[in-house]
Design an enzyme around this catalytic site. Structure first.
Site, PDB file in Angstrom:
ATOM      1  N   ARG A 152      -9.829   0.813   8.187  1.00  0.00           N
ATOM      2  CA  ARG A 152      -9.366  -0.522   8.551  1.00  0.00           C
ATOM      3  C   ARG A 152     -10.487  -1.392   9.103  1.00  0.00           C
ATOM      4  O   ARG A 152     -10.285  -2.565   9.374  1.00  0.00           O
ATOM      5  CB  ARG A 152      -8.329  -0.440   9.669  1.00  0.00           C
ATOM      6  CG  ARG A 152      -6.942  -0.027   9.288  1.00  0.00           C
ATOM      7  CD  ARG A 152      -6.190  -1.116   8.584  1.00  0.00           C
ATOM      8  NE  ARG A 152      -4.926  -1.445   9.177  1.00  0.00           N
ATOM      9  CZ  ARG A 152      -3.800  -0.777   8.956  1.00  0.00           C
ATOM     10  NH1 ARG A 152      -3.769   0.278   8.196  1.00  0.00           N
ATOM     11  NH2 ARG A 152      -2.686  -1.185   9.519  1.00  0.00           N
ATOM     12  N   ARG A 191      11.907  -5.662   4.880  1.00  0.00           N
ATOM     13  CA  ARG A 191      11.655  -4.239   4.597  1.00  0.00           C
ATOM     14  C   ARG A 191      12.619  -3.322   5.359  1.00  0.00           C
ATOM     15  O   ARG A 191      12.915  -3.536   6.529  1.00  0.00           O
ATOM     16  CB  ARG A 191      10.223  -3.868   4.987  1.00  0.00           C
ATOM     17  CG  ARG A 191       9.974  -2.365   4.877  1.00  0.00           C
ATOM     18  CD  ARG A 191       8.514  -2.001   4.922  1.00  0.00           C
ATOM     19  NE  ARG A 191       7.879  -2.413   6.150  1.00  0.00           N
ATOM     20  CZ  ARG A 191       6.585  -2.332   6.361  1.00  0.00           C
ATOM     21  NH1 ARG A 191       5.788  -1.873   5.420  1.00  0.00           N
ATOM     22  NH2 ARG A 191       6.072  -2.734   7.497  1.00  0.00           N
ATOM     23  N   ARG A 240       0.028  -8.900  13.611  1.00  0.00           N
ATOM     24  CA  ARG A 240      -0.693  -8.014  12.678  1.00  0.00           C
ATOM     25  C   ARG A 240      -1.503  -8.841  11.682  1.00  0.00           C
ATOM     26  O   ARG A 240      -2.666  -8.527  11.389  1.00  0.00           O
ATOM     27  CB  ARG A 240       0.302  -7.118  11.921  1.00  0.00           C
ATOM     28  CG  ARG A 240       0.843  -5.996  12.791  1.00  0.00           C
ATOM     29  CD  ARG A 240       2.215  -5.545  12.364  1.00  0.00           C
ATOM     30  NE  ARG A 240       2.258  -4.889  11.085  1.00  0.00           N
ATOM     31  CZ  ARG A 240       3.368  -4.759  10.351  1.00  0.00           C
ATOM     32  NH1 ARG A 240       4.518  -5.253  10.790  1.00  0.00           N
ATOM     33  NH2 ARG A 240       3.338  -4.148   9.208  1.00  0.00           N
ATOM     34  N   LYS A 284       0.838  -1.215   0.000  1.00  0.00           N
ATOM     35  CA  LYS A 284       0.000   0.000   0.000  1.00  0.00           C
ATOM     36  C   LYS A 284       0.869   1.260   0.000  1.00  0.00           C
ATOM     37  O   LYS A 284       0.655   2.175  -0.782  1.00  0.00           O
ATOM     38  CB  LYS A 284      -0.913   0.034   1.245  1.00  0.00           C
ATOM     39  CG  LYS A 284      -1.826  -1.157   1.396  1.00  0.00           C
ATOM     40  CD  LYS A 284      -2.704  -1.048   2.631  1.00  0.00           C
ATOM     41  CE  LYS A 284      -1.961  -1.060   3.957  1.00  0.00           C
ATOM     42  NZ  LYS A 284      -1.269  -2.317   4.267  1.00  0.00           N
ATOM     43  N   ARG A 337      11.312  -0.989  10.843  1.00  0.00           N
ATOM     44  CA  ARG A 337      10.213  -0.518  11.688  1.00  0.00           C
ATOM     45  C   ARG A 337      10.110  -1.356  12.947  1.00  0.00           C
ATOM     46  O   ARG A 337      10.368  -2.562  12.924  1.00  0.00           O
ATOM     47  CB  ARG A 337       8.898  -0.596  10.895  1.00  0.00           C
ATOM     48  CG  ARG A 337       8.527   0.708  10.264  1.00  0.00           C
ATOM     49  CD  ARG A 337       7.344   0.647   9.345  1.00  0.00           C
ATOM     50  NE  ARG A 337       6.169  -0.061   9.808  1.00  0.00           N
ATOM     51  CZ  ARG A 337       5.050  -0.173   9.102  1.00  0.00           C
ATOM     52  NH1 ARG A 337       4.953   0.401   7.924  1.00  0.00           N
ATOM     53  NH2 ARG A 337       4.020  -0.862   9.568  1.00  0.00           N
TER      54      ARG A 337
HETATM   55  P1  AP5 Z   1       4.872  -1.642   1.791  1.00  0.00           P
HETATM   56  O1  AP5 Z   1       4.537  -0.760   0.628  1.00  0.00           O
HETATM   57  O2  AP5 Z   1       5.645  -1.068   2.910  1.00  0.00           O
HETATM   58  O3  AP5 Z   1       3.530  -2.381   2.308  1.00  0.00           O
HETATM   59  P2  AP5 Z   1       2.292  -1.838   3.135  1.00  0.00           P
HETATM   60  O4  AP5 Z   1       1.065  -2.458   2.550  1.00  0.00           O
HETATM   61  O5  AP5 Z   1       2.330  -0.349   3.222  1.00  0.00           O
HETATM   62  O6  AP5 Z   1       2.586  -2.529   4.529  1.00  0.00           O
HETATM   63  P3  AP5 Z   1       2.554  -1.944   6.011  1.00  0.00           P
HETATM   64  O7  AP5 Z   1       3.311  -2.883   6.870  1.00  0.00           O
HETATM   65  O8  AP5 Z   1       2.939  -0.491   6.022  1.00  0.00           O
HETATM   66  O9  AP5 Z   1       1.056  -2.064   6.316  1.00  0.00           O
HETATM   67  P4  AP5 Z   1       0.440  -2.082   7.714  1.00  0.00           P
HETATM   68  O10 AP5 Z   1      -0.986  -2.029   7.350  1.00  0.00           O
HETATM   69  O11 AP5 Z   1       0.817  -3.229   8.569  1.00  0.00           O
HETATM   70  O12 AP5 Z   1       1.110  -0.824   8.450  1.00  0.00           O
HETATM   71  P5  AP5 Z   1       0.599   0.650   8.716  1.00  0.00           P
HETATM   72  O13 AP5 Z   1       1.779   1.521   8.738  1.00  0.00           O
HETATM   73  O14 AP5 Z   1      -0.534   0.999   7.849  1.00  0.00           O
HETATM   74  O15 AP5 Z   1       5.633  -2.923   1.196  1.00  0.00           O
HETATM   75  C1  AP5 Z   1       6.105  -3.951   2.054  1.00  0.00           C
HETATM   76  C2  AP5 Z   1       7.470  -4.468   1.554  1.00  0.00           C
HETATM   77  O16 AP5 Z   1       7.288  -5.119   0.306  1.00  0.00           O
HETATM   78  C3  AP5 Z   1       8.504  -3.350   1.285  1.00  0.00           C
HETATM   79  O17 AP5 Z   1       9.767  -3.824   1.671  1.00  0.00           O
HETATM   80  C4  AP5 Z   1       8.423  -3.119  -0.247  1.00  0.00           C
HETATM   81  O18 AP5 Z   1       9.676  -2.686  -0.783  1.00  0.00           O
HETATM   82  C5  AP5 Z   1       8.068  -4.515  -0.738  1.00  0.00           C
HETATM   83  N1  AP5 Z   1       7.208  -4.494  -1.925  1.00  0.00           N
HETATM   84  C6  AP5 Z   1       6.168  -3.651  -2.192  1.00  0.00           C
HETATM   85  N2  AP5 Z   1       5.576  -3.969  -3.351  1.00  0.00           N
HETATM   86  C7  AP5 Z   1       6.262  -5.049  -3.857  1.00  0.00           C
HETATM   87  C8  AP5 Z   1       6.130  -5.829  -5.035  1.00  0.00           C
HETATM   88  N3  AP5 Z   1       5.178  -5.580  -5.959  1.00  0.00           N
HETATM   89  N4  AP5 Z   1       6.988  -6.858  -5.202  1.00  0.00           N
HETATM   90  C9  AP5 Z   1       7.950  -7.131  -4.278  1.00  0.00           C
HETATM   91  N5  AP5 Z   1       8.149  -6.426  -3.157  1.00  0.00           N
HETATM   92  C10 AP5 Z   1       7.302  -5.382  -2.937  1.00  0.00           C
HETATM   93  O19 AP5 Z   1       0.048   0.508  10.210  1.00  0.00           O
HETATM   94  C11 AP5 Z   1       0.913   0.245  11.289  1.00  0.00           C
HETATM   95  C12 AP5 Z   1       0.090   0.129  12.573  1.00  0.00           C
HETATM   96  O20 AP5 Z   1      -0.546   1.386  12.853  1.00  0.00           O
HETATM   97  C13 AP5 Z   1      -1.052  -0.887  12.537  1.00  0.00           C
HETATM   98  O21 AP5 Z   1      -0.604  -2.199  12.847  1.00  0.00           O
HETATM   99  C14 AP5 Z   1      -1.985  -0.319  13.615  1.00  0.00           C
HETATM  100  O22 AP5 Z   1      -1.509  -0.619  14.909  1.00  0.00           O
HETATM  101  C15 AP5 Z   1      -1.844   1.184  13.392  1.00  0.00           C
HETATM  102  N6  AP5 Z   1      -2.828   1.698  12.429  1.00  0.00           N
HETATM  103  C16 AP5 Z   1      -2.563   2.230  11.200  1.00  0.00           C
HETATM  104  N7  AP5 Z   1      -3.713   2.591  10.596  1.00  0.00           N
HETATM  105  C17 AP5 Z   1      -4.721   2.277  11.447  1.00  0.00           C
HETATM  106  C18 AP5 Z   1      -6.142   2.393  11.374  1.00  0.00           C
HETATM  107  N8  AP5 Z   1      -6.758   2.907  10.297  1.00  0.00           N
HETATM  108  N9  AP5 Z   1      -6.868   1.962  12.442  1.00  0.00           N
HETATM  109  C19 AP5 Z   1      -6.268   1.469  13.547  1.00  0.00           C
HETATM  110  N10 AP5 Z   1      -4.921   1.303  13.658  1.00  0.00           N
HETATM  111  C20 AP5 Z   1      -4.160   1.712  12.623  1.00  0.00           C
HETATM  112 MG    MG Z   2       2.659   1.041   4.772  1.00  0.00          MG
END
Ligand code: AP5
Ligand code: MG
Length: 223
Positions: free
Chosen positions: A89, A128, A172, A14, A161
């Site tokens: 979410r 990552r 997660r 994402k 991270r």
């Molecule tokens: P990346 O682009 O970083 O993936 P992502 O989908 O953004 O993954 P996240 O871990 O950021 O998602 P998340 O939902 O767990 O975390 P968030 O920060 O939102 O890609 C991942 C890896 O793959 C990278 O190394 C990249 O280079 C590689 N990659 C990408 N595309 C590729 C491809 N096509 N091929 C190969 N490799 C590829 O949330 C963190 C925490 O915050 C949550 O756990 C929760 O506690 C809290 N939080 C955030 N939002 C909310 C909400 N709305 N409600 C409640 N809690 C929330």
């Molecule tokens: Mg992300």
């Protein structure tokens, strides 16, 4: 105003795709995870509260999350639209977003769900690295920087991270996928959902998303 929601499990890509699409469409990338990580770094009350949930792989409570996101949407740079990453979410967040957008006479234009199998998600998250200053995303297996440990774009050091440990990755994936399905169903019912296969190169996934979102922006397609 154009509102695009990127959906997907942790590690689906994402953040990677939202950054590219935001540049391409000229609207900001708004990620609740990034907003929380910035609050944690600042040591603000929201950050202190959010950290307790993030380190356990749980969702941060809706009242804090929804308020933070709606405040962000009020910022002037969001007036023409946003690419949302990591929000909504769950169903309550999706309904809160719908209500806030309805007050402005708009609605979500497109929700794109990036689909990736669990074993690939684990591999991506454990490899990552993100840049310390701006959060640019790399992967030691699939998307390495030119120079190990250094961001290609701004030269800042790459770090892992806090929630990319094996234990928190497992939590997660276990705790967050059911409510993500509810959000997918919510946008399917609204007729704006498009599903994209995320197991392709970053460029290929971008192309698929641009096709899905571009048509919605031009008003040429109703799914
Ligand atoms: P990346 O682009 O970083 O993936 P992502 O989908 O953004 O993954 P996240 O871990 O950021 O998602 P998340 O939902 O767990 O975390 P968030 O920060 O939102 O890609 C991942 C890896 O793959 C990278 O190394 C990249 O280079 C590689 N990659 C990408 N595309 C590729 C491809 N096509 N091929 C190969 N490799 C590829 O949330 C963190 C925490 O915050 C949550 O756990 C929760 O506690 C809290 N939080 C955030 N939002 C909310 C909400 N709305 N409600 C409640 N809690 C929330
Ligand atoms: Mg992300």
């Amino acid at each position: 105003m154009t509102v695009v929601v990127l959906l997907g499990a942790p590690g689906a890509g994402k953040g990677t795709q939202a950054g590219i699409l935001a540049e391409r469409f000229g609207i900001p990338h708004v990620a609740t995870g990034d907003l929380f990580r910035s609050a944690v770094r600042d040591g603000s009350p929201v950050g202190l509260e959010a950290r307790r949930y993030m380190e356990r792989g749980q969702l941060v409570p809706d009242d804090i999350t929804i308020r933070m996101l709606l405040d962000r949407l009020e910022q002037p740079d969001a007036k023409d639209g946003v690419i949302l990453d990591g929000f909504p979410r769950n169903r309550a967040q999706a309904e809160a977003l719908d209500a806030a957008l309805a007050e402005r006479g708009v609605s979500v234009d497109r929700a794109a769900s990036i689909e990736v199998p669990t074993d690939e998600l684990v591999r991506r998250l454990s490899g990552r690295w993100v840049c310390r200053d701006a959060g640019h995303v790399y992967n030691e297996h699939t998307n390495p920087p030119r120079l190990v440990g250094v961001c290609d774009i701004d030269g800042s050091p790459l770090i892992q991270r806090d929630d990319d440990t094996a234990e928190t990755i497992r939590a997660r994936l276990t705790l967050q996928l059911a409510s993500l399905e509810d959000v997918v169903d919510h946008y399917a019912s609204a007729g704006v959902l498009k599903t994209v296969d995320g197991v392709h190169s970053i460029d290929e996934v971008t192309d698929a998303l641009v096709r899905a979102i571009g048509r919605a922006r031009d008003g040429q397609e109703v799914v």
